[in-house]
Design an enzyme around this catalytic site. Sequence first.
Site, short mmCIF file in Angstrom:
data_model
loop_
_atom_site.label_atom_id
_atom_site.label_comp_id
_atom_site.label_asym_id
_atom_site.label_seq_id
_atom_site.Cartn_x
_atom_site.Cartn_y
_atom_site.Cartn_z
N HIS A 187 0.71 -1.19 -0.05
CA HIS A 187 -0.04 -0.02 -0.11
C HIS A 187 0.80 1.29 -0.24
O HIS A 187 0.48 2.21 -0.08
CB HIS A 187 -1.14 0.04 1.10
N ASP A 204 1.43 -7.79 2.19
CA ASP A 204 1.39 -6.29 2.08
C ASP A 204 2.96 -5.69 1.81
O ASP A 204 3.39 -5.34 2.75
CB ASP A 204 0.71 -5.56 3.12
N SER A 217 4.06 2.40 8.15
CA SER A 217 3.86 1.23 7.36
C SER A 217 5.06 0.96 6.54
O SER A 217 5.84 1.80 5.94
CB SER A 217 2.83 1.73 6.08
N1 ARG Z 1 -4.61 0.40 7.25
C1 ARG Z 1 -3.44 0.40 6.44
C2 ARG Z 1 -2.88 1.74 6.84
O1 ARG Z 1 -3.26 2.45 7.42
C3 ARG Z 1 -3.61 0.56 5.03
C4 ARG Z 1 -4.11 -0.73 4.62
C5 ARG Z 1 -4.30 -0.62 3.11
N2 ARG Z 1 -5.20 -1.56 2.75
C6 ARG Z 1 -6.28 -1.44 2.20
N3 ARG Z 1 -7.30 -2.25 2.00
N4 ARG Z 1 -6.88 0.10 2.08
O2 ARG Z 1 -1.53 1.79 6.78
#
Ligand code: ARG
Length: 735
Positions: free
Chosen positions: A95, A231, A669
């Site tokens: 992501h 991811d 992330s």
């Molecule tokens: N929740 C994750 C974050 O804020 C992002 C994950 C991305 N995945 C998604 N389905 N949008 O870093």
Amino acid sequence: MKKRAATFLIILFSAHFIYAGPPSTSAFADEGMWLPLYLKKMNEKAMKADGARFSADDVYDINHTSFKDAVVRLNGGMCTAELVSAEGLMLTNHHCGYEKIAEHSDVTHDYLKDGFWAMKKSDELPNPGFTAEILQYMEDETDFINNAVKNISSDDAKEARIKAIKDSIGNAASKDGKFKARVENFFAGNQYFLVVYQEFQDVRLVGAPPSSIGKFGGDVDNWMWPRHTGDFSVFRIYVGPDGNPVPYSKDNVPYKPKYYFPISLKGEKKGDFAMVMGYPGHTNRYATASDLAYSRDVENPTIIDAFETKLAVMKKAMDADEAIKIKLAEDYASTSNTYKYYVGQELLLKHGAGFSAKTEEEKGFTDWVNSDADRKKKYGNVLSGIKDANDKLATIEPAFSYFNYGFASSPLFGYYRTYSPFFKYTREGAAKPGKGDLDTAAKMITDKVNAYFAGGTGEIDKKAFAAALLDMYNMIPAASRPDELTKIVSEDKKAATPEIAVNDFVDKLYKKSMLLDKDKASSFLKHPNLKKLKNDPFYAFERSMLNYYIKNLLPTYYSVEQGIADNRKLYLAGLMEWKKDKNFYPNANSTFRVTYGNVLPYIPRDGVTYKYYTTYEGIVEKSNPKDPEFIVPQRELDLFAKKDFGRYAQDDTLRIDFLANTDITGGNSGSPVVDGNGNLIGLAFDGDWESMIGDLVFNPATNRTICVDIRYVLWVMDKYAGATNLINEMKIVEK
Ligand code: ARG
């Protein structure tokens, strides 16, 4: 967790959301985003007790190679990445690479859908503007600055002097632009640290799994456990032939990092040490109970509502057209990510989560303050000051939320912003442009304007614009609603509803504005004319909207924000004085932090226990060819069926994701998760549903970091994609 992106105006209007509040004292080793330069003093003992077999100096040392040399601040703090080979190979989340993967995609080469793998270096894809920063050092400048201003009595003069000193320290440390250096506020402005980075500008895309692995579970699983997402994506840093950072050139060579992480295939057991290093964006751990109530009652509901409007318009258009789907993919993914963040946080706040911890702390603080006359004088009004300011802010919050998260985050506003080189000539009281000035401005933006029309999103942008305007009309109380917007409805006598009036208005705008017509815009840019621009109804409308905010709302906003900031600074100073013997960590501010703890499961709710890891079997179970978020690539299913896990297996299975009780937030992330030997065991990529108030209150019972297991990452590269070229570059520590 990816740092939640901000548009121009979110930045302009967002002091409130860029938290600068104080941190909470740390009762648990797992809570805390620790500063590298105080790791030895504050954390080394606890780190070792938790299971670290390396020292604080191994993590951060300004004289010798240390882990920090392999940790990357990606794209201005959006995410974190880590170096994993002597040739500048770098891992981050899928992501985090998403926008770049999308940019290289079209209907015939859909790398989001199918994945991308460069089997040789010459196939790696450049990403102009995408940067990687590596921390050189940090330095505490607090005493120096405080000393320099101690005799200045006026607050304004003091602030100005502090700013000047900060700038000059930063300038000196930049060594004529060789480094990016700045002095940042920590502890709500009670302390100042210099941070110095080397910035790399040639960062190429090397590999990405298909979204059916990298984003498996989509928005349904996002922010939740149990998770089965691969991811990750792969990039490489390049430098000039002399080793210095330069923008993309085909002559550039792979960067040779000072350090890169060895990778462990050993895997993790419950209770094992885990440490995460990276660049958390914002937290407000010293939010007060009144701040929590503000989020719950005022801020979150408006943000959620504005995003719902935006997402609904996008979703419809994306479902109808593959090319649009690729074009809007990144905006949609990050909007829905932020949307779900607020939904989750709101749910917890509505259940009262966090309030008792805050109330208890505030009571203790107040008792301490009240037991001494001097303290009472100094800190007596701090909590009520924050509450009063929140009450004031509440009256204008809808005006800002619907503007920031609707109007200004819609693409048409971005299109208006491309005309910014003209702004200085159309402002009230602006000087007349000199000969050739308008042509220069026009030349600067011609490519961007053409690109906008070539994008083919005109119809959706129009709908999003109308929907955002309607929200603003309906949801902003008349007292703080832009006049121009009110007029749209009041002056359209024929329209039966505000919705009809707004749509009529937008239709008319599109008919009459030269800027909203491809050919007319292009002929305007060939012969730019100031009067025509000023009179263009779209240009004039956008200007009037902005001017309304600047004249009528921003002064109140800034003065209230200043008051809140001053009180937060004071409150934190008070807390630190009250709990003199505690180790404090500052709120996240997109600087390098270290958090450590253990691999651990948790109990999400009564009667349920979550395991600390997931396996491939969960992917097979969730697999659903009819649900786009749960499609599993056939090739992956086939490999699973054969149990072809090779050296990446643990106990005859393939682990996918795991949990640790480390303390992260957006910006972390892609952060490296290392074991007690400092070897890479995973990449942090999310937080869990039960700790969505984590940016405001850390709850040790439920706060977890969701990590992708490095063995799943390697398995996908090796067995699924056949990218053994990449595996061969890495230093792999066998079991
Ligand atoms: N929740 C994750 C974050 O804020 C992002 C994950 C991305 N995945 C998604 N389905 N949008 O870093």
